[in-house]
Every structure is written in structure tokens, then in C-alpha cells.
Design an enzyme around this catalytic site. Structure first.
Site, PDB file in Angstrom:
ATOM      1  CG  ASN A  20      -1.965   1.159   1.298  1.00 21.26           C
ATOM      2  OD1 ASN A  20      -1.869   1.990   0.651  1.00 21.26           O
ATOM      3  ND2 ASN A  20      -2.812   1.089   2.150  1.00 21.26           N
ATOM      4  NE  ARG A 104      -6.194   1.469  -0.126  1.00 21.00           N
ATOM      5  CZ  ARG A 104      -6.121   2.712   0.393  1.00 21.00           C
ATOM      6  NH1 ARG A 104      -5.288   2.801   1.308  1.00 21.00           N
ATOM      7  NH2 ARG A 104      -7.397   3.228   0.451  1.00 21.00           N
ATOM      8  CG  HIS A 193     -13.063   3.343   3.020  1.00 19.25           C
ATOM      9  ND1 HIS A 193     -13.909   4.190   3.536  1.00 19.25           N
ATOM     10  CD2 HIS A 193     -11.818   3.504   3.411  1.00 19.25           C
ATOM     11  CE1 HIS A 193     -13.159   4.896   4.168  1.00 19.25           C
ATOM     12  NE2 HIS A 193     -11.704   4.455   4.041  1.00 19.25           N
ATOM     13  NE  ARG A 254     -10.301  12.406   4.292  1.00 16.49           N
ATOM     14  CZ  ARG A 254     -10.169  11.116   3.948  1.00 16.49           C
ATOM     15  NH1 ARG A 254     -11.372  10.735   3.402  1.00 16.49           N
ATOM     16  NH2 ARG A 254      -9.261  10.426   4.362  1.00 16.49           N
ATOM     17  CD  GLU A 395      -9.341  -1.691   3.829  1.00 22.32           C
ATOM     18  OE1 GLU A 395      -8.693  -1.500   4.755  1.00 22.32           O
ATOM     19  OE2 GLU A 395      -9.314  -0.666   3.113  1.00 22.32           O
TER      20      GLU A 395
END
Ligand code: ADP
Length: 410
Positions: A20, A104, A193, A254, A395
Site C-alpha cells: 500500500n 492497493r 474503501h 474531512r 483489506e
């Protein structure tokens, strides 16, 4: 109950290096796909900066921290390989023990509905999609190019954050702007996601002992970034993140959903440039923006415990919005069989889970507080209509399994 990852590649015996790659960091896991087990994991941080550091942990707990000058992603991966090969901390004897590498990649645009083998063609599309994810796709590409340089013989696959959501219907992915702008600039909801939403919905189906094609599942991935998905018969039919990961739920830093006019208004009032407005909404909003205290849910919860009112209102906005999305997605699917919590907050905060569920009894959602605080996987009251589940996401395992499946079929 044993949790099964219901994937066709279940018995493929491969060792996959999962990467990643971020702008200044690379997270990695070396996964045995037959055992579904990480043989080693770690992170290289501060790539290209002074005092870069590699932290590596082997499955038996043996670990090491190496501080070095690591100038770029290629050097970072060389360091990762060196530690994986090392006598004291290693897990392989030769580079060829790595059967494949899975990456990823954040944005697959409209081009990919699943994971793919890395080819020159795929690289071309990734480059074209840079515009859609200018912060994320370039470092992802650097990671792929670095592996190509160091291990040219090793097969690589890419697994996209967006892919699981690509089957959403137009009514869920189109914005109310002129259609030509969607066509010309690919402005639409993509969602992110996806790997996590896919994984936890599959685990949920296997926990409930039903085929996923018979279930309506709402998944809430609540980490630093937060998103929800409506997974109807195994397909993501709607999700809260949009063109970028800024839309939807309130997050650590955010803003999530906001009237677009607010942005224009703030820019005028505060004299902000486009990029300053972007920084405001991405880095200084959300939990930290409202509370003025922290972007970290643990700290928000302890500030609430000390009577901090702004922390409490940030928490209320956070949980209220999740609750609204549960209602919206139950309506979108015409029902709900399971509500799944995952991600750092979803897996660990019993207060967030109970606050969200409280008041949703009319939908058949009834959380058992004992199970909730005991961090069980099934949290709903005996006999309640909707299953409330707490499922740790993984993941990296999905990336390893997809990679193994693609490569073994070659
Ligand atoms: P990322 O999205 O970066 O992968 P994580 O999924 O690890 O992040 O989630 C990080 C969030 O999880 C932080 O807000 C952190 O405070 C929260 N978190 C972790 N443990 C707990 C806990 N025990 N209680 C409440 N929040 C927690």
C-alpha cells in the site's frame, strides 16, 4: 463462530507481498493465502525525508526498526526485501519465495470493476486516472514501477478501492449537474474503501450462514476516513463517498456532506484560494474542525468524559450522520438484514455503535449492550430482526487473495 472468507481462491497456496504505497510511506504485509495469515508486516515511513524508518514485525513477534536514508519508493522496497531476507528477522530465503505482489490502488475510474493483472495496458489506464486521484494514484504507480524494476519476473496485480462500487446504478452515481460534465470529465460518484466493504459484507454473509445473494447489508467503515455502503445481494448499490473521499460521513479531518454554496461563501469571506479551500475541507474539518480538540475518536470520547461540549457536539454530528445513512440505505434497498461496523472506530468504539443504533429499533435494529461492550462479533439482541455485527476488516487479505486467484489462473 469461525469467520470464513468466502472467496473462490480459498485454497490457493501462495505467498503474496501486499503493498500500500503512499506519497511518503509504504505499508506492507507478506501473506500466506492458504493459511490466510500474515507472515510479516511493516511500514516504511518518511520516504524521501531525513530519518526515514522501516518498522518490521514477523508473525512470531520478532521485530526491528531500521533508520536509514531511503530516498524513493524503489529504495524503500529494496529495504523491505532485505529485511524479509535477513537472517535475524526474515521470512524468506530467496526473492523467488514471493509468488506475486498485490498493490492497493485507490482509483480505478470507470475502467475496472475488479482486480486485474498488471500489464502495460493497465499502467496506461492508471496514468490516465491520475487526474481523478492526484494525491493517491501517483504513489500507487511508483510502488508498481519500483517492483517492476526490482523484481521484473514477479507477477503483479492491482486491487482498486473503487472497484466494488462500480456496479452502482446511475441513479446512485450521477450528480445533479449537466450530464455533459459527467461525460467530459468523468464527474460521478465512485466510492472508496471498496475492498473493506466487500470483505466485511462477505464475512457477514458467512457469519449469518446465508448466501450473500439473499442479503441486504449496510456496511459502515469508520476509521480516519469513513464511508458506508448499501450492499444488496452482494453488490454495492450506493455508497457515501463520492467523486473523492471527501463526501458523506463526518470524518477525522474531512467535512463530508456539505452544501456546495458554503464552500463558495467561505472562499469569498475568508479570501481562500481553491487549494486552500481544499485543505480546509480535507484537513481542518470533521471531528477536529467541530471539536477544536482532536481528529481521533479516542480523544474525542475522553474529552466528552471531561465535560468538553464541543467534543460532544462533534460526536453527535458524527453519529447522527451515520444513523441518517442507515435510514437512507434501508430505504434504497427496501430493507436491511445486517448492519456491519468496521474500521478503527467501528471495531473499537462501543459508544459510537450504541449511539448509532439507539433509536433505530423501528427498523428492527436492537443492540445488546452486554455483547456490544464485550466486543463480540454479533451484537444484536436475541431474536431481533436485523443482525448488528462488529467485523474487523482485512483489506490486505483481500488483496492477497485476489492476487493469488488471478496469478494462479494464468
Ligand atoms: P485508518 O482509516 O487510517 O486505517 P483506523 O481504521 O485505524 O484508521 O481508525 C482510526 C480511528 O479509530 C481513530 O479515530 C481512532 O481514534 C479510532 N479508534 C481506535 N481505537 C479506538 C477505541 N478503542 N475507541 C474509539 N475509537 C478508537
Amino acid at each position: 463462530m469461525a469467520i470464513q472468507f468466502d472467496n473462490e481462491s480459498e485454497n490457493i497456496n501462495m505467498k503474496v507481498l501486499v503493498l500500500n504505497s503512499g506519497s511518503s510511506s509504504i505499508k506492507y504485509q507478506f501473506i500466506d493465502t492458504e493459511q490466510k495469515f500474515a507472515l510479516a508486516k511493516g511500514i516504511v515511513e518518511r520516504i524521501g525525508m531525513s530519518g526515514a524508518v522501516l518498522s518490521h514485525t514477523r508473525h512470531d513477534g520478532n521485530n526491528v526498526r531500521i533508520v536509514a536514508e531511503i530516498l524513493d519508493h524503489t529504495m524503500a522496497i529494496e529495504y523491505v526485501l532485505a529485511v524479509m531476507l535477513s537472517k535475524n528477522h526474515g521470512v524468506i530465503e530467496d526473492k523467488s519465495d514471493i509468488d506475486a505482489v498485490g498493490h492497493r490502488v485507490v482509483h480505478g475510474g470507470e475502467s475496472f470493476s475488479g482486480s486485474v493483472l498488471m500489464t502495460d495496458e493497465v499502467m496506461k489506464v492508471l496514468q490516465e486516472n491520475i487526474e481523478l486521484a492526484p494525491l493517491h494514484n501517483p504513489p500507487n504507480i511508483k510502488g508498481i514501477q519500483a517492483v517492476t524494476r526490482i523484481m521484473p519476473e514477479t507477477k503483479q496485480c492491482v486491487v482498486f478501492d473503487t472497484a466494488f462500487h462500480i456496479k452502482m446504478p446511475p441513479r446512485a452515481y450521477l450528480y445533479g449537474i449537466p450530464y455533459e460534465l459527467y461525460k467530459r470529465h468523468k464527474i460521478r460518484r465512485y466510492g472508496f474503501h471498496g475492498t473493506s466493504h466487500r470483505y466485511v459484507s462477505e464475512i457477514a454473509a458467512s457469519m449469518l450462514g446465508k448466501p450473500i445473494t439473499e442479503l441486504k447489508i449496510i456496511t459502515a467503515h469508520l476509521g480516519n476516513g469513513c464511508s458506508m455502503a448499501a450492499v444488496d445481494k452482494g453488490i454495492s448499490v450506493d455508497t457515501s463517498m463520492g467523486f473523492t473521499p471527501l463526501e458523506g460521513l463526518l470524518m477525522g479531518t474531512r467535512a463530508g456532506d456539505i452544501d456546495p454554496s458554503v464552500i463558495l461563501y467561505i472562499m469569498g469571506k475568508e479570501g481562500l484560494s481553491l487549494s486552500e479551500a481544499g485543505v480546509l475541507l480535507n484537513k481542518h474539518s470533521g471531528l477536529i474542525g467541530i471539536s477544536g480538540e482532536s481528529s481521533d475518536m479516542r480523544e474525542i470520547e475522553s474529552a466528552i468524559g471531561e465535560g468538553n461540549k464541543r467534543a460532544k457536539v462533534a460526536f453527535d454530528v458524527f453519529t447522527y450522520r451515520i444513523k441518517k445513512y442507515v435510514g437512507a440505505y434501508a430505504a434504497a434497498m427496501g430493507g436491511i438484514d445486517a448492519l456491519v461496523f468496521t474500521g478503527g472506530i467501528g471495531e473499537n468504539s462501543s459508544l459510537v455503535r450504541s449511539t448509532v443504533c439507539n433509536g433505530l429499533e423501528f427498523l428492527g435494529i436492537e443492540i445488546d449492550e452486554k455483547k456490544n461492550t464485550a466486543k463480540q462479533n454479533e451484537l444484536s439482541k436475541e431474536g431481533s430482526k436485523v443482525h448488528v455485527l462488529r467485523i474487523p476488516t482485512n483489506e490486505e487479505l483481500v488483496i492477497a487473495m485476489d492476487t493469488a486467484e488471478i496469478v494462479s489462473a494464468l
